[in-house]
Design a protein around this motif. Structure first.
Motif, mmCIF file in Angstrom:
data_model
loop_
_atom_site.group_PDB
_atom_site.id
_atom_site.type_symbol
_atom_site.label_atom_id
_atom_site.label_comp_id
_atom_site.label_asym_id
_atom_site.label_seq_id
_atom_site.Cartn_x
_atom_site.Cartn_y
_atom_site.Cartn_z
ATOM 1 N N LEU A 43 8.052 13.673 -15.063
ATOM 2 C CA LEU A 43 6.912 13.935 -14.206
ATOM 3 C C LEU A 43 7.240 15.126 -13.311
ATOM 4 N N ALA A 44 6.238 15.636 -12.616
ATOM 5 C CA ALA A 44 6.431 16.806 -11.750
ATOM 6 C C ALA A 44 5.836 16.520 -10.377
ATOM 7 N N CYS A 45 6.257 15.415 -9.766
ATOM 8 C CA CYS A 45 5.668 14.978 -8.504
ATOM 9 C C CYS A 45 6.008 15.938 -7.370
ATOM 10 N N LYS A 46 4.986 16.434 -6.708
ATOM 11 C CA LYS A 46 5.191 17.369 -5.615
ATOM 12 C C LYS A 46 5.784 16.698 -4.380
ATOM 13 N N PHE A 47 5.741 15.362 -4.348
ATOM 14 C CA PHE A 47 6.220 14.606 -3.196
ATOM 15 C C PHE A 47 7.538 13.892 -3.484
ATOM 16 N N CYS A 48 8.228 14.270 -4.544
ATOM 17 C CA CYS A 48 9.413 13.538 -4.995
ATOM 18 C C CYS A 48 10.407 13.336 -3.856
ATOM 19 N N LEU A 93 -0.900 16.019 -8.535
ATOM 20 C CA LEU A 93 0.331 15.841 -7.765
ATOM 21 C C LEU A 93 1.531 15.414 -8.598
ATOM 22 N N CYS A 94 1.283 14.961 -9.834
ATOM 23 C CA CYS A 94 2.390 14.477 -10.669
ATOM 24 C C CYS A 94 2.512 15.208 -11.996
ATOM 25 N N GLY A 95 1.515 16.004 -12.353
ATOM 26 C CA GLY A 95 1.547 16.680 -13.647
ATOM 27 C C GLY A 95 1.522 15.713 -14.809
ATOM 28 N N ALA A 96 0.761 14.630 -14.649
ATOM 29 C CA ALA A 96 0.736 13.581 -15.671
ATOM 30 C C ALA A 96 -0.646 12.927 -15.654
ATOM 31 N N HIS A 97 -0.764 11.771 -16.318
ATOM 32 C CA HIS A 97 -2.024 11.034 -16.361
ATOM 33 C C HIS A 97 -1.780 9.566 -16.041
ATOM 34 N N LEU A 98 -2.792 8.929 -15.497
ATOM 35 C CA LEU A 98 -2.693 7.538 -15.055
ATOM 36 C C LEU A 98 -2.694 6.537 -16.202
ATOM 37 N N GLN A 99 -3.550 6.732 -17.205
ATOM 38 C CA GLN A 99 -3.775 5.694 -18.204
ATOM 39 C C GLN A 99 -2.508 5.271 -18.952
ATOM 40 N N PRO A 100 -1.622 6.188 -19.362
ATOM 41 C CA PRO A 100 -0.409 5.727 -20.039
ATOM 42 C C PRO A 100 0.439 4.785 -19.189
ATOM 43 N N VAL A 101 0.437 4.976 -17.866
ATOM 44 C CA VAL A 101 1.186 4.080 -16.979
ATOM 45 C C VAL A 101 0.525 2.700 -16.954
ATOM 46 N N LEU A 102 -0.790 2.670 -16.855
ATOM 47 C CA LEU A 102 -1.495 1.389 -16.871
ATOM 48 C C LEU A 102 -1.269 0.661 -18.195
ATOM 49 N N PHE A 152 10.239 17.849 -0.409
ATOM 50 C CA PHE A 152 10.002 18.699 -1.568
ATOM 51 C C PHE A 152 8.835 19.646 -1.310
ATOM 52 N N LYS A 153 7.770 19.599 -2.111
ATOM 53 C CA LYS A 153 6.662 20.530 -1.968
ATOM 54 C C LYS A 153 5.547 20.019 -1.055
ATOM 55 N N MET A 154 5.767 18.860 -0.425
ATOM 56 C CA MET A 154 4.767 18.304 0.491
ATOM 57 C C MET A 154 5.419 17.991 1.835
ATOM 58 N N ASP A 155 6.230 18.934 2.292
ATOM 59 C CA ASP A 155 6.940 18.703 3.540
ATOM 60 C C ASP A 155 6.113 19.040 4.775
ATOM 61 N N GLU A 156 4.865 19.483 4.550
ATOM 62 C CA GLU A 156 3.993 19.780 5.688
ATOM 63 C C GLU A 156 3.199 18.558 6.137
ATOM 64 N N LEU A 157 3.217 17.508 5.336
ATOM 65 C CA LEU A 157 2.466 16.299 5.683
ATOM 66 C C LEU A 157 3.235 15.446 6.679
ATOM 67 N N PRO A 158 2.519 14.624 7.457
ATOM 68 C CA PRO A 158 3.201 13.683 8.346
ATOM 69 C C PRO A 158 3.706 12.484 7.546
ATOM 70 N N PRO A 159 4.696 11.764 8.059
ATOM 71 C CA PRO A 159 5.109 10.524 7.394
ATOM 72 C C PRO A 159 4.008 9.489 7.457
ATOM 73 N N THR A 160 4.084 8.522 6.572
ATOM 74 C CA THR A 160 3.084 7.454 6.548
ATOM 75 C C THR A 160 3.225 6.573 7.784
ATOM 76 N N PRO A 161 2.172 6.397 8.572
ATOM 77 C CA PRO A 161 2.255 5.514 9.734
ATOM 78 C C PRO A 161 2.459 4.062 9.294
ATOM 79 N N PRO A 162 3.261 3.294 10.015
ATOM 80 C CA PRO A 162 3.415 1.873 9.688
ATOM 81 C C PRO A 162 2.084 1.132 9.623
ATOM 82 N N ALA A 163 1.129 1.546 10.458
ATOM 83 C CA ALA A 163 -0.178 0.883 10.453
ATOM 84 C C ALA A 163 -0.883 1.035 9.114
#
Length: 374
Positions: free
Chosen positions: A97-102, A203-212, A269-280
């Motif tokens: 995969l090519a996840c930008k948030f790895c 964001l991942c360079g892939a598709h959802l259905q094969p994972v499902l 990685f390539k999404m270092d401009e985002l904030p961390p996920t809030p616990p809420a």
């Protein structure tokens, strides 16, 4: 299609790859995952570690690792698979995969195979795991699908010595390969990245259905114990509607007692401009999933004792109380029954780890492999 087991390889050598065939234009098509990379001589697949060299298809990381560690099984994360036990963990390099948030991009995106300094044969890994008192071996840090031949050989060596095996994977594997691969696994934590194809494509360079498809097959056609993890990324896959759709799908297609972990994103990685996920956000997603009918929903990468606690699906009794990776209370018998109402907790339990009052806890121990003859 070439799916025959390859001959034994020396540790650190290039190993003949399985799951490929020659196509009409002379290229070799790798059939291991849904990417179906088509290669001329000298080319590598998108994963980087599978390549065509002349008339051969090779796995270039067989017997080589980015490092070996002993972890708590809860770190994989697995909450219902021999809680409190030690797991011997290792990975290699590359990813399909090519996840930008790895969160492990230094390993999964590595293009420098010389960084894989640790070498070990399947037998050496199994023997080292036993020597350290581990109950299982986990293929993790990067996706084991891309080093399937090595992972399967290690798994065979582990099973021969009574060890369990764990795949930490995105589940992006072809139908022709998954039967061989997962037949060697006792448990899997599958990283369900999001619940829209748009998220997977962008964001991942892939598709959802094969994972499902992999998840449904794992749950209904195998005996592999399955848990899911979704990393919630602010503004990308954390909306109420997407979390609700994901939870409803899990309940309908996999069952209400399949554990689901919502994990916090940290900028990388390539999404270092985002904030961390809030616990809420994690608490809200957990409540949505519980309200949708899921019985075991956890939060990860944050301090949340309630979000780490395993409760009886029937009576709500707290059966395993965790504080991060420390088990503070363990009320299950070896058979996995709730002492309050007698219901069986879904999962795999035995006299190991927390069940015998010897939980591994939050430690992480780097391990060196002692090669035979050294």
């Amino acid at each position: 299609m070439n799916t025959k087991p390859a001959p034994a390889a020396e540790v650190g050598s290039r190993h003949p790859a399985r799951y490929w065939h020659r196509i009409d234009d002379g290229r070799y098509q790798c059939d291991l995952c849904p990417r179906l990379c088509k290669l001329h001589p000298g080319q590598r697949g998108a994963c980087f570690v599978r390549m065509r060299e002349g008339d051969d298809m090779l796995l270039t990381t067989y017997g080589r690792s980015s490092g070996f560690c002993i972890d708590p099984i809860e770190k994989k994360p697995l909450a219902h698979f021999y809680p409190g036990s030690k797991v011997f963990s290792f990975g290699t390099a590359g990813c399909n995969l090519a996840c930008k948030f790895c969160q492990n991009w230094d390993i999964s995106k590595s293009r420098d195979l010389d960084t894989l300094m640790d070498e070990a044969s399947p037998a050496e890994i199994a023997e080292t795991a036993l020597r350290w008192g581990c109950h299982s071996v986990a293929f993790t840090y990067n996706d084991p699908v891309i080093f399937a031949e090595y992972a399967m050989d290690v798994a065979d060596a582990c099973h021969a010595r009574g060890l369990k095996t764990v795949a930490v994977t995105a589940g992006y594997i072809s139908e022709c390969a998954r039967r061989d691969f997962f037949s060697r696994m006792d448990a899997a934590n599958v990283d369900l990245k999001g619940f829209t194809d748009d998220f997977y494509v962008k964001l991942c360079g892939a598709h959802l259905q094969p994972v499902l498809d992999t998840l449904v097959w794992l749950r209904h056609e195998t005996d592999v114990w399955v848990e899911l993890t979704t990393l919630l990324i602010p503004g990308h896959n954390d909306s109420d509607s997407e979390v609700t759709a994901l939870a409803n799908w899990v309940r309908k297609e996999l069952g209400a007692e399949v554990p689901l972990h919502f994990s916090a994103f940290h900028p990388d990685f390539k999404m270092d401009e985002l904030p961390p996920t809030p616990p809420a956000t994690l608490a809200r997603a957990r409540r949505i999933a519980l309200d949708a009918g899921l019985k075991h929903v956890y939060t990860g990468n944050v301090h949340d004792i309630e979000g780490d606690t395993t409760r009886c699906a029937s009576c709500g009794e707290p059966l395993i109380v965790r504080d991060w990776y420390e088990i503070r209370r363990y009320a299950l018998g070896n058979d996995g029954h709730c002492p309050h109402c007698g219901s069986v907790l879904a999962g795999r339990f035995a006299a190991v780890g927390a069940a015998v009052g010897d939980a591994f806890g939050a430690r992480r121990i780097p391990v060196a492999i002692h090669r035979h003859g050294t």
